[in-house]
Design an enzyme around this catalytic site. Structure first.
Site, PDB file in Angstrom:
ATOM      1  N   LYS A 114      38.326  48.732  30.639  1.00 16.08           N
ATOM      2  CA  LYS A 114      39.237  48.744  31.713  1.00 16.08           C
ATOM      3  C   LYS A 114      39.278  50.004  32.428  1.00 16.08           C
ATOM      4  O   LYS A 114      39.663  50.059  33.728  1.00 16.08           O
ATOM      5  CB  LYS A 114      40.756  48.610  31.231  1.00 16.08           C
ATOM      6  CG  LYS A 114      40.811  47.065  30.742  1.00 16.08           C
ATOM      7  CD  LYS A 114      42.444  46.730  30.770  1.00 16.08           C
ATOM      8  CE  LYS A 114      42.518  45.211  30.204  1.00 16.08           C
ATOM      9  NZ  LYS A 114      43.954  44.876  29.880  1.00 16.08           N
ATOM     10  N   LYS A 196      33.572  34.135  29.216  1.00 13.04           N
ATOM     11  CA  LYS A 196      34.922  33.704  28.740  1.00 13.04           C
ATOM     12  C   LYS A 196      35.365  33.139  29.960  1.00 13.04           C
ATOM     13  O   LYS A 196      35.282  33.908  31.066  1.00 13.04           O
ATOM     14  CB  LYS A 196      35.494  34.760  28.123  1.00 13.04           C
ATOM     15  CG  LYS A 196      36.015  34.295  26.760  1.00 13.04           C
ATOM     16  CD  LYS A 196      36.762  35.558  26.215  1.00 13.04           C
ATOM     17  CE  LYS A 196      38.295  35.657  26.623  1.00 13.04           C
ATOM     18  NZ  LYS A 196      39.159  36.459  25.652  1.00 13.04           N
ATOM     19  N   LYS A 199      40.603  34.522  34.552  1.00 17.67           N
ATOM     20  CA  LYS A 199      41.380  34.155  35.910  1.00 17.67           C
ATOM     21  C   LYS A 199      40.499  35.386  36.905  1.00 17.67           C
ATOM     22  O   LYS A 199      40.745  34.930  38.379  1.00 17.67           O
ATOM     23  CB  LYS A 199      42.661  35.020  35.687  1.00 17.67           C
ATOM     24  CG  LYS A 199      42.809  36.365  35.134  1.00 17.67           C
ATOM     25  CD  LYS A 199      44.075  37.023  35.290  1.00 17.67           C
ATOM     26  CE  LYS A 199      44.073  38.372  34.935  1.00 17.67           C
ATOM     27  NZ  LYS A 199      43.739  38.943  33.682  1.00 17.67           N
TER      28      LYS A 199
END
Ligand code: TRP
Length: 332
Positions: A114, A196, A199
């Site tokens: 991140k 995966k 969104k």
């Protein structure tokens, strides 16, 4: 009667819930209600480690609650709440911050990912995210924490923190165990089936609130492979796209891979892909309709999250009081 084991999990309202969240997590949560005492929350405190639009965050948090219920989490039987409504999460997180090491936090793969992705906003909250997650779990003395593979490291650091704390102060926290969802329930992106479903790749992601025509289009465009014959069979390595579609189809219809292979024998991808789309549309239809109905009744949802926060606070406060006492704070 033996006490039920406690189960707790949360999802960040950082994006709309999608098919991967449903099949990989929420659907299984709903099945556990009779055997466990269950706590599920919207991790809004975690969500602001990445900058959010306030109005969007509010909307997504409420929609997530409506979807939890629409997916089968009965608020009478599960404790459903919003993380920021229970101040003990932030309070215990501060304390646990003092029992987790800089070096440990630096090794978290999610932090590394991140902070690379949001290099303009590598804030301290992103770094100490695991201390808050440990607080979420330890406050409720949870036995099991159902999470995806990517969150396993966070449950492990929670155990390390709990061990360290218990080592100093005696038995304060129960040792939680991660429950990693089965391979069968892992859902991949329709557009690039090696990653995966997420969104952040909306073209390959089926959102639970998507309209049927959007779902149909996404499945028609799903990436498969160019094998001659367009044969439908399971081979995760050679045919990740087809295998993912089979997995999805199997999850929503309950059919086995063998039955699916037989059903589409000689029919090709042109028949297979829209069929999977149709099955998904039908299984999501009642969920979407129920969620829309709930979202039209704000006072009902308000009642659910208020009751949830009350029940959650009761347990959380007990643990927090114990911790305050152990570390040497004077009771008010
Ligand atoms: N970090 C989790 C995720 O991003 C969400 C989460 C926050 C969580 N607190 C938790 C999951 C406690 C399980 C238990 O998916």
């Amino acid at each position: 009667m033996e006490e039920k084991k406690r189960m707790l999990s949360g999802i960040q309202p950082s994006g709309e819930l999608h098919l991967g969240n449903y099949l990989g997590a929420i659907k299984n949560w709903a099945d556990r209600v009779n055997d466990y005492e269950c706590y599920y929350f919207m991790a809004d405190l975690h969500t602001i480690t990445v900058r959010q639009d306030p109005a969007e965050l509010r909307k997504r948090t409420l929609t997530q609650l409506a979807l939890y219920i629409a997916c089968g989490l009965d608020p009478e039987k599960n404790t459903l709440f919003i993380q920021s409504h229970v101040p003990a999460h932030a309070q215990l997180a501060w304390i646990l911050n003092c029992y987790v090491m800089f070096g440990e936090l630096s090794r978290m793969t999610q932090f590394k990912d991140k902070s690379a992705k949001h290099s303009d906003n590598v804030n301290a909250g992103l770094f100490t995210y695991p201390a808050l997650m440990a607080a979420d779990i330890l406050l409720y003395q949870a036995d099991y924490v159902p999470v995806g593979e990517d969150q396993k490291q966070h449950v492990e650091i929670t155990r390390d923190i709990a061990n360290r704390f218990n080592g100093i102060y005696g038995n304060v926290f129960k040792m939680p165990e991660p429950l990693i969802s089965k391979i069968g329930a892992r859902i991949y992106c329709l557009a690039s089936p090696e990653s995966k479903m997420s969104k952040s790749a909306p073209g390959g992601c089926v959102f639970l609130m998507d309209k049927p025509e959007d779902i149909a289009r996404k499945f028609k465009r799903a990436v498969t492979d160019s094998e001659v014959g367009h044969c439908v069979y399971f081979d995760k390595e050679k045919k990740p796209g087809v295998s993912n579609l089979m997995n999805i189809y199997s999850s929503v219809t309950g059919k086995t891979f063998e039955e699916i292979e037989k059903e589409f024998d000689g029919k090709g991808y042109g028949v297979f892909k829209p069929a999977v789309g149709e099955a998904v549309i039908e299984s999501l239809r009642p969920i979407r309709e129920k969620a829309l109905e709930l979202l039209a009744d704000k006072s009902y949802l308000e009642n659910v999250y208020k009751e949830g926060a009350k029940k959650a606070s009761y347990i959380a406060e007990k643990t927090l009081a114990k911790v305050y006492k152990k570390v040497g704070f004077i009771p008010r």
